[in-house]
Every structure is written in C-alpha cells, then in structure tokens.
Design a protein around this motif. Structure first.
Motif, PDB file in Angstrom:
ATOM      1  N   ASP A 172       5.713   2.423   6.505  1.00 51.46           N
ATOM      2  CA  ASP A 172       6.849   3.311   6.735  1.00 51.46           C
ATOM      3  C   ASP A 172       6.354   4.757   6.642  1.00 51.46           C
ATOM      4  OD1 ASP A 172       9.164   4.770   6.771  1.00 51.46           O
ATOM      5  OD2 ASP A 172      10.149   3.678   5.146  1.00 51.46           O
ATOM      6  N   LEU A 173       6.238   5.416   7.786  1.00 44.65           N
ATOM      7  CA  LEU A 173       5.699   6.782   7.814  1.00 44.65           C
ATOM      8  C   LEU A 173       6.679   7.811   7.280  1.00 44.65           C
ATOM      9  CD1 LEU A 173       3.860   6.777  11.269  1.00 44.65           C
ATOM     10  CD2 LEU A 173       2.930   6.286   8.994  1.00 44.65           C
ATOM     11  N   THR A 174       7.934   7.441   7.125  1.00 50.74           N
ATOM     12  CA  THR A 174       8.899   8.405   6.591  1.00 50.74           C
ATOM     13  C   THR A 174       8.646   8.690   5.114  1.00 50.74           C
ATOM     14  OG1 THR A 174      10.546   6.725   5.971  1.00 50.74           O
ATOM     15  CG2 THR A 174      10.633   7.582   8.224  1.00 50.74           C
ATOM     16  N   THR A 175       7.874   7.831   4.454  1.00 51.89           N
ATOM     17  CA  THR A 175       7.566   8.045   3.035  1.00 51.89           C
ATOM     18  C   THR A 175       6.155   8.576   2.823  1.00 51.89           C
ATOM     19  OG1 THR A 175       6.738   5.779   2.730  1.00 51.89           O
ATOM     20  CG2 THR A 175       9.104   6.137   2.416  1.00 51.89           C
ATOM     21  N   TYR A 176       5.384   8.717   3.897  1.00 50.34           N
ATOM     22  CA  TYR A 176       3.989   9.134   3.739  1.00 50.34           C
ATOM     23  C   TYR A 176       3.919  10.526   3.117  1.00 50.34           C
ATOM     24  CZ  TYR A 176      -0.938   9.839   4.526  1.00 50.34           C
ATOM     25  OH  TYR A 176      -2.272  10.066   4.325  1.00 50.34           O
ATOM     26  N   GLY A 177       3.027  10.681   2.132  1.00 49.80           N
ATOM     27  CA  GLY A 177       2.904  11.946   1.418  1.00 49.80           C
ATOM     28  C   GLY A 177       3.811  12.034   0.203  1.00 49.80           C
ATOM     29  N   THR A 178       4.609  10.968  -0.059  1.00 53.19           N
ATOM     30  CA  THR A 178       5.488  10.941  -1.228  1.00 53.19           C
ATOM     31  C   THR A 178       5.068   9.790  -2.140  1.00 53.19           C
ATOM     32  OG1 THR A 178       7.149   9.393  -0.377  1.00 53.19           O
ATOM     33  CG2 THR A 178       7.348  11.707   0.297  1.00 53.19           C
ATOM     34  N   LYS A 198       6.734   7.315  -2.874  1.00 48.66           N
ATOM     35  CA  LYS A 198       7.226   6.026  -2.361  1.00 48.66           C
ATOM     36  C   LYS A 198       6.140   5.310  -1.558  1.00 48.66           C
ATOM     37  CE  LYS A 198      11.952   7.806  -1.998  1.00 48.66           C
ATOM     38  NZ  LYS A 198      13.040   8.156  -1.051  1.00 48.66           N
ATOM     39  N   PHE A 199       5.344   6.069  -0.813  1.00 42.05           N
ATOM     40  CA  PHE A 199       4.242   5.454  -0.067  1.00 42.05           C
ATOM     41  C   PHE A 199       3.162   4.974  -1.033  1.00 42.05           C
ATOM     42  CE2 PHE A 199       0.663   5.005   2.751  1.00 42.05           C
ATOM     43  CZ  PHE A 199       1.232   4.612   3.958  1.00 42.05           C
ATOM     44  N   LEU A 200       2.916   5.776  -2.069  1.00 44.25           N
ATOM     45  CA  LEU A 200       1.941   5.368  -3.080  1.00 44.25           C
ATOM     46  C   LEU A 200       2.381   4.071  -3.758  1.00 44.25           C
ATOM     47  CD1 LEU A 200      -0.633   5.992  -4.695  1.00 44.25           C
ATOM     48  CD2 LEU A 200       0.777   7.335  -6.264  1.00 44.25           C
ATOM     49  N   GLN A 201       3.683   3.910  -3.966  1.00 42.87           N
ATOM     50  CA  GLN A 201       4.205   2.671  -4.537  1.00 42.87           C
ATOM     51  C   GLN A 201       3.785   1.468  -3.706  1.00 42.87           C
ATOM     52  OE1 GLN A 201       8.442   3.358  -4.697  1.00 42.87           O
ATOM     53  NE2 GLN A 201       8.422   3.760  -6.893  1.00 42.87           N
ATOM     54  N   GLU A 202       3.877   1.602  -2.385  1.00 43.81           N
ATOM     55  CA  GLU A 202       3.505   0.504  -1.498  1.00 43.81           C
ATOM     56  C   GLU A 202       2.009   0.192  -1.601  1.00 43.81           C
ATOM     57  OE1 GLU A 202       5.222  -1.581   1.141  1.00 43.81           O
ATOM     58  OE2 GLU A 202       6.454  -1.210  -0.624  1.00 43.81           O
ATOM     59  N   VAL A 203       1.202   1.232  -1.693  1.00 45.61           N
ATOM     60  CA  VAL A 203      -0.247   1.026  -1.811  1.00 45.61           C
ATOM     61  C   VAL A 203      -0.561   0.289  -3.110  1.00 45.61           C
ATOM     62  CG1 VAL A 203      -2.495   2.151  -1.981  1.00 45.61           C
ATOM     63  CG2 VAL A 203      -0.764   3.065  -0.431  1.00 45.61           C
ATOM     64  N   LEU A 204       0.055   0.727  -4.204  1.00 44.31           N
ATOM     65  CA  LEU A 204      -0.196   0.095  -5.493  1.00 44.31           C
ATOM     66  C   LEU A 204       0.327  -1.338  -5.517  1.00 44.31           C
ATOM     67  CD1 LEU A 204       0.749   3.056  -7.878  1.00 44.31           C
ATOM     68  CD2 LEU A 204      -1.541   2.285  -7.263  1.00 44.31           C
ATOM     69  N   LYS A 205       1.398  -1.586  -4.803  1.00 44.20           N
ATOM     70  CA  LYS A 205       1.991  -2.923  -4.771  1.00 44.20           C
ATOM     71  C   LYS A 205       1.178  -3.884  -3.900  1.00 44.20           C
ATOM     72  CE  LYS A 205       6.143  -5.323  -3.109  1.00 44.20           C
ATOM     73  NZ  LYS A 205       7.484  -5.138  -2.496  1.00 44.20           N
ATOM     74  N   SER A 216      -4.035  -5.212  -5.755  1.00 42.18           N
ATOM     75  CA  SER A 216      -2.700  -4.753  -6.134  1.00 42.18           C
ATOM     76  C   SER A 216      -2.720  -4.290  -7.587  1.00 42.18           C
ATOM     77  CB  SER A 216      -1.695  -5.885  -5.950  1.00 42.18           C
ATOM     78  OG  SER A 216      -0.468  -5.560  -6.589  1.00 42.18           O
ATOM     79  N   PHE A 217      -1.965  -3.240  -7.883  1.00 39.69           N
ATOM     80  CA  PHE A 217      -1.873  -2.732  -9.244  1.00 39.69           C
ATOM     81  C   PHE A 217      -0.527  -3.071  -9.875  1.00 39.69           C
ATOM     82  CE2 PHE A 217      -5.705  -0.595  -8.365  1.00 39.69           C
ATOM     83  CZ  PHE A 217      -6.200  -0.068  -9.553  1.00 39.69           C
ATOM     84  N   GLU A 218       0.141  -4.104  -9.357  1.00 38.08           N
ATOM     85  CA  GLU A 218       1.437  -4.485  -9.930  1.00 38.08           C
ATOM     86  C   GLU A 218       1.292  -4.896 -11.395  1.00 38.08           C
ATOM     87  OE1 GLU A 218       4.985  -5.818  -7.374  1.00 38.08           O
ATOM     88  OE2 GLU A 218       3.363  -7.231  -6.949  1.00 38.08           O
ATOM     89  N   TYR A 219       0.121  -5.423 -11.753  1.00 40.36           N
ATOM     90  CA  TYR A 219      -0.089  -5.857 -13.133  1.00 40.36           C
ATOM     91  C   TYR A 219       0.024  -4.677 -14.104  1.00 40.36           C
ATOM     92  CZ  TYR A 219      -4.725  -3.734 -13.073  1.00 40.36           C
ATOM     93  OH  TYR A 219      -5.755  -2.832 -13.008  1.00 40.36           O
TER      94      TYR A 219
END
Length: 284
Positions: free
Chosen positions: A235-241, A243-250, A262-265
């Motif tokens: 989702d590019l609407t969150t890129y740079g925020t 929220k995008f980092l959340q997706e990367v970590l998830k 994944s860093f969900e742990y």
C-alpha cells in the motif's frame, strides 16, 4: 496443596482421574462376574472360521455409555473448557506484554520529537543494527540501505532495480525500464499525491510522474496506490509512515542476499514503531 485445589483445571483433572478409576473398577468387576457365571449360549452368527462361530452380542451398555460420555466431554473440552476459558502460559505472557506496553505508552506519550527519535535510535541499535549497520546504510550491501528508505530516493532505487518484496501475492517487483529522471518524477508523484507523507515536489514533476505511474504501476498498485487487491502489493499510501514500517515488521522482507524475518515476536507497540520510523527517517 491448598493453592492447587483452588485451580479449576487441577480440580477438573482430579475429578476426571477419579471418575476413570471408578468406571474402570466397575467395568472390570462386571466382566469378571460374567466370566465366572456366563454360559456358552445365545444366537450365533452365520460366519464360521474352521467351525468356530461367534455370538451375536449386543453392544455393551457400559461401553456405549462410556464412549458417549467421552465424546461429550471432548466437545466440551474443545469448545467450552480449556484452553478457551482457562489459564495458559501463552495467554499470561500476552497479557503481561500488553499491560507493559500500555503502561509504557502512557508513560512516554508526551515525549518531544528529539526524545522520540532517540528512543527509535535505541530500538534500532538493539533490533536492526546487526544487519543494517549503526548508520543505517546496510553494511556494504549486507541489508537494505535505510538511510534512504521511506524517501523519494528509495522509490527511485526500487523502480530502477526492482524489489524482492514482502511476501505479497504479487511476488517480487521487477525493474522498470525508464530513465532516472522519469523514475524520480514517479517517486515525487507517489510521495506527494499518494502517500500520507505528502513530501513537497514541483507541480511539473508530479504531473509527469502521475502519467508515468498510470502507464507503469497501476497494474499492481492500483490508481489509488493501495494495491490492485488486498494483499497483492504494498500500500503506497502509507509509504514513508510508521504504518508501512508495521507491514515490513509483520511480513518480513525478501532481499537480494537473504530474508529479513518477521518481527511480530518482538510485539512492538505502535508508539515504538512510530519512534523507530522517526529515527529511520531522521538525519541522525
């Protein structure tokens, strides 16, 4: 001993063990009596093995009742009892982490921007620096260069070099053939018009970038930048925020030399994710 008897699961286990002992004793005594007093009479089946036939015995009532009780207890155990409504170490751990995060978030909610960035720096050095380096540059290509991540320059890099992706169904993104100037126009359009980051850029560059985006990117990311369908592309609407980092970590991140897990742990709170994102986007 008193504390154990106050535990519902311990009491249930003891009750079950006692019931099994009583039932076993009853069944054993019943069949011992039958062995002693039963006579070889009754209706035989039609099948014969070397002249030997078997009786047409009805299903033992005790066995049938026990079997039915075990089924009922099993259904109760799965859908009503443990582990849905009972104690578990995993549940206790998750509650403790949630309570700690709530206390942490309320305690540090009023941090200044510099303090928030410092917090993100501390998280980064503990969790991320092993691969991305203390200076965020990726240790000579060992991992992604986060000094440009979340910015126009990183989008330019992804357009020209492609990306291994974050386990979306659209798989990895292949490089797009266009000049670096055109890639920058697309990046300016994304960061200014699609992303919540709203990074300023010239109107001419944004207009050119929009046309290039519509010709090259909508097939995966859609016109609104949210992805052609859920889970298909980032989702590019969150890129740079954050929220995008959340997706990367998830999701973790596939790279050219390996995979970031994944860093969900780690169970980062949203406040910690914002702090980490602020540090990554800072010039520190």
């Amino acid at each position: 001993m008193q504390s154990l008897l106050n535990d519902n699961m311990v009491l249930l286990t003891l009750f079950g063990a006692f019931a099994i002992l009583v039932l076993t004793a009853f069944v054993v005594s019943t069949y011992f009596n039958k062995i002693k007093h039963s006579k070889a009479d009754g209706v035989l089946t039609d099948d014969s093995w070397d002249g030997i036939k078997e009786f047409k015995n009805d299903l033992p009532i005790g066995w049938a009742a026990s079997f039915l009780c075990v089924i009922i207890w099993g259904l109760w155990y799965i859908f009503v009892g443990y582990p849905l409504n009972a104690y578990s170490q995993i549940g206790e751990y998750n509650r403790e982490v949630d309570n700690h995060n709530n206390q942490f978030q309320s305690k540090w909610a009023s941090l200044s921007q510099s303090e928030l960035t410092t917090m993100g720096d501390n998280i980064f050095q503990v969790q991320c620096s092993q691969c991305h380096g203390f200076d965020k540059t990726g240790i000579n290509g060992k991992a992604a260069d986060l000094s440009v991540w979340g910015r126009v320059d990183h989008i330019v890099k992804v357009i020209l070099e492609g990306s291994e992706g974050m386990n979306y169904t659209g798989v990895s993104m292949i490089p797009i053939e266009m000049s670096k100037d055109n890639a920058r126009d697309v990046a300016n359009f994304v960061m200014n018009s699609l992303s919540e980051a709203k990074i300023p850029a010239s109107a001419d560059s944004i207009a050119r970038g929009k046309e290039l985006y519509l010709n090259n990117c909508v097939a995966c990311h859609g016109e609104d930048g949210k992805g052609l369908m859920p889970g298909f592309a980032p989702d590019l609407t969150t890129y740079g925020t954050h929220k995008f980092l959340q997706e990367v970590l998830k999701r973790g991140k596939n790279g050219h030399i390996g995979k970031m897990p994944s860093f969900e742990y780690a169970k980062f709170s949203e406040f910690q994710e914002k702090a980490l994102n602020d540090f990554i986007l800072s010039d520190n």
